[in-house]
Scaffold this motif. Structure first.
Motif, PDB file in Angstrom:
ATOM      1  N   ILE A   1       0.825  -1.217   0.000  1.00 21.08           N
ATOM      2  CA  ILE A   1       0.000   0.000   0.000  1.00 21.08           C
ATOM      3  C   ILE A   1       0.858   1.265   0.000  1.00 21.08           C
ATOM      4  O   ILE A   1       2.023   1.237   0.382  1.00 21.08           O
ATOM      5  CB  ILE A   1      -0.986   0.003   1.199  1.00 21.08           C
ATOM      6  CG1 ILE A   1      -0.244  -0.072   2.528  1.00 21.08           C
ATOM      7  CG2 ILE A   1      -1.997  -1.121   1.062  1.00 21.08           C
ATOM      8  CD1 ILE A   1      -1.116   0.176   3.739  1.00 21.08           C
TER       9      ILE A   1
ATOM     10  N   TRP B   1       1.459   5.623   0.786  1.00 18.46           N
ATOM     11  CA  TRP B   1       1.503   6.437   2.007  1.00 18.46           C
ATOM     12  C   TRP B   1       0.416   7.509   2.037  1.00 18.46           C
ATOM     13  O   TRP B   1       0.272   8.202   3.031  1.00 18.46           O
ATOM     14  CB  TRP B   1       2.882   7.115   2.122  1.00 18.46           C
ATOM     15  CG  TRP B   1       3.368   7.639   0.790  1.00 18.46           C
ATOM     16  CD1 TRP B   1       4.270   7.021  -0.031  1.00 18.46           C
ATOM     17  CD2 TRP B   1       2.954   8.829   0.105  1.00 18.46           C
ATOM     18  NE1 TRP B   1       4.442   7.750  -1.191  1.00 18.46           N
ATOM     19  CE2 TRP B   1       3.653   8.865  -1.129  1.00 18.46           C
ATOM     20  CE3 TRP B   1       2.065   9.861   0.414  1.00 18.46           C
ATOM     21  CZ2 TRP B   1       3.487   9.901  -2.053  1.00 18.46           C
ATOM     22  CZ3 TRP B   1       1.900  10.882  -0.508  1.00 18.46           C
ATOM     23  CH2 TRP B   1       2.603  10.897  -1.719  1.00 18.46           C
TER      24      TRP B   1
ATOM     25  N   LYS C   1       2.196  -4.979   3.543  1.00 21.76           N
ATOM     26  CA  LYS C   1       3.446  -4.223   3.497  1.00 21.76           C
ATOM     27  C   LYS C   1       3.080  -2.748   3.368  1.00 21.76           C
ATOM     28  O   LYS C   1       2.725  -2.273   2.290  1.00 21.76           O
ATOM     29  CB  LYS C   1       4.258  -4.682   2.284  1.00 21.76           C
ATOM     30  CG  LYS C   1       5.761  -4.557   2.422  1.00 21.76           C
ATOM     31  CD  LYS C   1       6.288  -3.162   2.649  1.00 21.76           C
ATOM     32  CE  LYS C   1       6.460  -2.364   1.392  1.00 21.76           C
ATOM     33  NZ  LYS C   1       6.827  -0.944   1.658  1.00 21.76           N
TER      34      LYS C   1
ATOM     35  N   GLU D   1       6.937   2.860   3.267  1.00 21.02           N
ATOM     36  CA  GLU D   1       7.992   3.198   4.231  1.00 21.02           C
ATOM     37  C   GLU D   1       7.762   4.560   4.893  1.00 21.02           C
ATOM     38  O   GLU D   1       8.241   4.795   5.992  1.00 21.02           O
ATOM     39  CB  GLU D   1       9.377   3.123   3.584  1.00 21.02           C
ATOM     40  CG  GLU D   1       9.515   3.684   2.177  1.00 21.02           C
ATOM     41  CD  GLU D   1       9.148   2.660   1.089  1.00 21.02           C
ATOM     42  OE1 GLU D   1       8.022   2.126   1.136  1.00 21.02           O
ATOM     43  OE2 GLU D   1       9.982   2.416   0.203  1.00 21.02           O
TER      44      GLU D   1
ATOM     45  N   GLY E   1       8.696  -5.271  -0.161  1.00 20.32           N
ATOM     46  CA  GLY E   1       7.617  -5.250  -1.161  1.00 20.32           C
ATOM     47  C   GLY E   1       7.903  -6.209  -2.306  1.00 20.32           C
ATOM     48  O   GLY E   1       7.060  -7.025  -2.692  1.00 20.32           O
TER      49      GLY E   1
ATOM     50  N   SER F   1       2.096   3.602  -7.480  1.00 20.06           N
ATOM     51  CA  SER F   1       2.403   4.239  -8.765  1.00 20.06           C
ATOM     52  C   SER F   1       2.361   3.221  -9.906  1.00 20.06           C
ATOM     53  O   SER F   1       2.516   2.017  -9.699  1.00 20.06           O
ATOM     54  CB  SER F   1       3.790   4.876  -8.700  1.00 20.06           C
ATOM     55  OG  SER F   1       4.759   3.869  -8.523  1.00 20.06           O
TER      56      SER F   1
ATOM     57  N   THR G   1       5.718   1.223 -10.288  1.00 15.49           N
ATOM     58  CA  THR G   1       5.860   0.103  -9.348  1.00 15.49           C
ATOM     59  C   THR G   1       4.855  -0.988  -9.692  1.00 15.49           C
ATOM     60  O   THR G   1       5.161  -2.177  -9.583  1.00 15.49           O
ATOM     61  CB  THR G   1       5.696   0.606  -7.900  1.00 15.49           C
ATOM     62  OG1 THR G   1       6.692   1.603  -7.670  1.00 15.49           O
ATOM     63  CG2 THR G   1       5.870  -0.510  -6.901  1.00 15.49           C
TER      64      THR G   1
ATOM     65  N   ARG H   1      11.351  13.834  -0.673  1.00 16.38           N
ATOM     66  CA  ARG H   1      11.405  13.251  -2.017  1.00 16.38           C
ATOM     67  C   ARG H   1      10.182  13.687  -2.837  1.00 16.38           C
ATOM     68  O   ARG H   1      10.267  14.024  -4.004  1.00 16.38           O
ATOM     69  CB  ARG H   1      11.435  11.727  -1.871  1.00 16.38           C
ATOM     70  CG  ARG H   1      11.665  10.969  -3.149  1.00 16.38           C
ATOM     71  CD  ARG H   1      11.772   9.474  -2.872  1.00 16.38           C
ATOM     72  NE  ARG H   1      10.524   8.942  -2.367  1.00 16.38           N
ATOM     73  CZ  ARG H   1       9.899   7.866  -2.874  1.00 16.38           C
ATOM     74  NH1 ARG H   1      10.408   7.209  -3.871  1.00 16.38           N
ATOM     75  NH2 ARG H   1       8.763   7.445  -2.354  1.00 16.38           N
TER      76      ARG H   1
ATOM     77  N   ARG I   1       9.928  15.985  -6.258  1.00 11.10           N
ATOM     78  CA  ARG I   1       9.216  15.579  -7.483  1.00 11.10           C
ATOM     79  C   ARG I   1       8.266  16.668  -7.949  1.00 11.10           C
ATOM     80  O   ARG I   1       8.194  16.996  -9.132  1.00 11.10           O
ATOM     81  CB  ARG I   1       8.344  14.352  -7.196  1.00 11.10           C
ATOM     82  CG  ARG I   1       9.060  13.058  -7.234  1.00 11.10           C
ATOM     83  CD  ARG I   1       7.995  11.973  -7.108  1.00 11.10           C
ATOM     84  NE  ARG I   1       8.579  10.719  -6.681  1.00 11.10           N
ATOM     85  CZ  ARG I   1       7.893   9.697  -6.200  1.00 11.10           C
ATOM     86  NH1 ARG I   1       6.582   9.776  -6.066  1.00 11.10           N
ATOM     87  NH2 ARG I   1       8.486   8.591  -5.848  1.00 11.10           N
TER      88      ARG I   1
HETATM   89  P1  ADP Z   1       6.121   6.111  -4.254  1.00  8.23           P
HETATM   90  O1  ADP Z   1       7.180   6.175  -5.325  1.00  8.23           O
HETATM   91  O2  ADP Z   1       5.357   7.336  -4.131  1.00  8.23           O
HETATM   92  O3  ADP Z   1       6.625   5.631  -2.922  1.00  8.23           O
HETATM   93  P2  ADP Z   1       5.260   3.482  -4.981  1.00  8.23           P
HETATM   94  O4  ADP Z   1       4.229   3.058  -5.933  1.00  8.23           O
HETATM   95  O5  ADP Z   1       6.681   3.155  -5.343  1.00  8.23           O
HETATM   96  O6  ADP Z   1       5.080   5.031  -4.771  1.00  8.23           O
HETATM   97  O7  ADP Z   1       4.956   2.903  -3.541  1.00  8.23           O
HETATM   98  C1  ADP Z   1       3.781   2.234  -3.167  1.00  8.23           C
HETATM   99  C2  ADP Z   1       4.144   1.007  -2.380  1.00  8.23           C
HETATM  100  O8  ADP Z   1       4.898   0.129  -3.213  1.00  8.23           O
HETATM  101  C3  ADP Z   1       5.021   1.243  -1.153  1.00  8.23           C
HETATM  102  O9  ADP Z   1       4.594   0.386  -0.117  1.00  8.23           O
HETATM  103  C4  ADP Z   1       6.390   0.852  -1.637  1.00  8.23           C
HETATM  104  O10 ADP Z   1       7.231   0.432  -0.592  1.00  8.23           O
HETATM  105  C5  ADP Z   1       6.063  -0.303  -2.541  1.00  8.23           C
HETATM  106  N1  ADP Z   1       7.098  -0.624  -3.547  1.00  8.23           N
HETATM  107  C6  ADP Z   1       7.973   0.202  -4.126  1.00  8.23           C
HETATM  108  N2  ADP Z   1       8.762  -0.466  -5.000  1.00  8.23           N
HETATM  109  C7  ADP Z   1       8.361  -1.762  -4.974  1.00  8.23           C
HETATM  110  C8  ADP Z   1       8.759  -2.961  -5.661  1.00  8.23           C
HETATM  111  N3  ADP Z   1       9.745  -2.963  -6.544  1.00  8.23           N
HETATM  112  N4  ADP Z   1       8.089  -4.102  -5.382  1.00  8.23           N
HETATM  113  C9  ADP Z   1       7.076  -4.109  -4.500  1.00  8.23           C
HETATM  114  N5  ADP Z   1       6.662  -3.032  -3.820  1.00  8.23           N
HETATM  115  C10 ADP Z   1       7.288  -1.863  -4.046  1.00  8.23           C
END
Ligand code: ADP
Length: 485
Positions: A151, A153, A177, A180, A214, A231, A234, A332, A336
């Motif tokens: 999920i 933030w 999960k 962070e 994750g 996003s 991801t 961060r 952006r």
């Molecule tokens: P942001 O870039 O704004 O943090 P993300 O889509 O990357 O947005 O984050 C959403 C969730 O996906 C967070 O819980 C993050 O820890 C998790 N995440 C980020 N990268 C990965 C990955 N490669 N695999 C699985 N989970 C991920």
């Protein structure tokens, strides 16, 4: 105040990460360290998935009847209601959202849990009619198994409850999960779940980074289904990681939602709502209405009114009950958003309000960006094509219905869309023509437990809320009986 060390919840026990490492989580309004969070990695995910598997197959959970599950969820809803203020403060402290907003969210989530509790009692299979009169066939719904949820933030409690509710209603188990930047509310929800009597291993929480915890969860062969909200970039990684065991996926990804205002609309209401649609939660909302199409005859005046209302929003620490807009979640994220702003200015867009990071004593320790209304924007600008996840709104004039439909749909995303008109026929035409998971007519971003929500195209698939959300946690088994023997 002493900074607390938060642990992982695995199989009903609070444990440190295998690595022993932690990372800090901070208040984005002040920079203050709120807690140290356990940095879970692949080994912790293994332990959590094992615990979730055991809880799914053995012990009390598989013997819970639908009525037992309903009672459990109703109990959890009552506890959330009891601790509502604490949860609202926690989300505000950790991700900056104004307390008025987080209080409203908790109340809605209590209602959402009660909705899921109702669905737990009403899942049904079918009795089918095969052509052969000597056979009887029926379907039963069985829980999918071990679910993983990853999920974001921008609504930590919201996303946790939204993932947990259908899991409990269906009899699945969960490894969550959190993001962070926002682990505290999910962890506190896990405490409540234990208090409510959710059996050990049914709800596990592994905090940590995306690329570590994750990625391990998304790739894990012991996980049957992943629900991901975050996003688009991801989301693509999760699709790839999940291929190993072809696990079921539901994805709620980004958006670049159009909000379309015709000159025949109630312009006062449209302007007020356009501001909320774009700037609520400082624009950190996946369905934010960030492309504001306005019929050319009223565009200038309307954009000026939106900018005027945006300028009246009070920006500050989310704990202040007067605050309308809190900080962005992190340095961060601020970086952006500033990058998008610089790009838009360089490409010729002009801000009618906002336009750059806020500075001054009240803002310097936090990550504050003002609501920004752009004119002179074009559809091909990066800030108009890409999701910003910050308070930047582009206003775009249009001349005809067909033209605005084509331009609104010319995006890889398809999450939400708004239409403002007093013309009934046009409202219907637009609602059908817009390629989005939800279309709001003369309103924006309405959410209700009973109404499905989700995306099409690169905004994802699968639906949350509504009966369908729970049903996606079941698989259908067909049972055949030869009645001639
Ligand atoms: P942001 O870039 O704004 O943090 P993300 O889509 O990357 O947005 O984050 C959403 C969730 O996906 C967070 O819980 C993050 O820890 C998790 N995440 C980020 N990268 C990965 C990955 N490669 N695999 C699985 N989970 C991920």
């Amino acid at each position: 105040m002493a900074v607390r060390d938060e642990k992982l919840l695995i199989g009903g026990a609070w444990l440190p990460a295998e690595s022993g490492e932690t990372f800090e989580t901070r208040n984005p309004a002040t920079g203050e360290v709120l807690a140290r969070i356990a940095r879970g990695t692949a080994g912790d995910v293994d332990r959590a998935v094992d615990a979730a598997r055991r809880a799914f197959e053995e012990g009390p959970w598989p013997r819970f009847s639908p009525a037992d599950r309903q009672k459990l969820i109703l109990g959890l809803a009552d506890l959330l209601e009891r601790d509502a203020e604490q949860f609202a403060r926690l989300d505000t402290l950790e991700m900056g959202s104004p307390i008025r907003h987080t209080r409203g969210s908790v109340a809605m989530l209590v209602d959402l849990l009660r909705y899921f509790a109702g669905i737990a009692r009403s899942v049904e299979g079918t009795t089918n009619r095969p052509s052969d009169p000597g056979t009887f066939a029926c379907t039963v719904k069985e829980p999918v198994g071990v679910c993983g949820a990853i999920i974001p933030w921008n609504g930590p409690l919201w996303a946790s409850v939204l993932k947990l509710g259908p899991v409990l209603a269906s009899g699945c188990t969960l490894v969550l999960k959190p993001a962070e930047d926002a682990s505290l509310a999910p962890l506190r929800l896990a405490e409540l779940a234990l208090e409510a009597g959710v059996p050990a291993g049914v709800f596990n929480v592994v905090t940590g980074f995306g690329a570590e915890a994750g990625a391990a969860l998304a790739a894990h062969s012991g996980v049957d289904k992943i629900a991901f909200t975050g996003s688009e970039a991801t989301g693509r990684r999760i699709v790839q990681a999940s291929a190993g065991n072809l696990k079921r996926l539901s994805l709620e990804l980004g958006g670049k939602s159009p909000n379309i205002v015709f000159a025949d609309a109630d312009l006062e209401a449209a302007a007020k709502t356009a501001v909320i649609a774009a700037f609520a939660n400082s624009g950190q909302v996946c369905s934010a209405g960030t492309r504001l199409f306005v019929e050319r005859a009223v565009h200038r005046e309307f954009a000026a009114e939106v900018a005027r209302i945006a300028g009246t929003l009070k920006i500050g620490d989310g704990l202040d009950p007067e605050t309308d807009l809190g900080p962005l979640v992190s340095a961060r994220q601020l970086e952006r958003v500033c990058g998008h702003m610089d790009d838009a200015l360089a490409a010729g867009a002009a801000p009618l309000s906002g336009g750059g990071r806020l500075s001054g004593a009240a803002y310097d320790k936090g990550f504050f960006f003002p609501p920004t209304v752009l004119v002179e924007a074009r559809d091909d600008m990066r800030a108009v094509r890409e999701e910003i996840f910050g308070p930047i709104l582009a206003t775009l004039p249009f001349d005809s219905e067909d033209e605005v439909i084509a331009r609104a749909n010319a995006t890889e995303f398809g999450l939400g869309a708004g239409v403002w008109t007093s013309h009934l026929g046009r409202a219907h035409r637009m609602a059908r023509a817009l390629k989005a998971g939800s279309v709001w007519v003369n309103c924006y971003n309405r959410i209700d437990p009973a109404v499905p929500s989700g995306g099409i195209k690169a905004s994802g698939h699968g639906r949350e809320y509504g009966r369908q959300h729970v049903e996606e946690h079941f698989q259908t088994k067909s049972i055949w009986i030869d009645t001639t023997v």
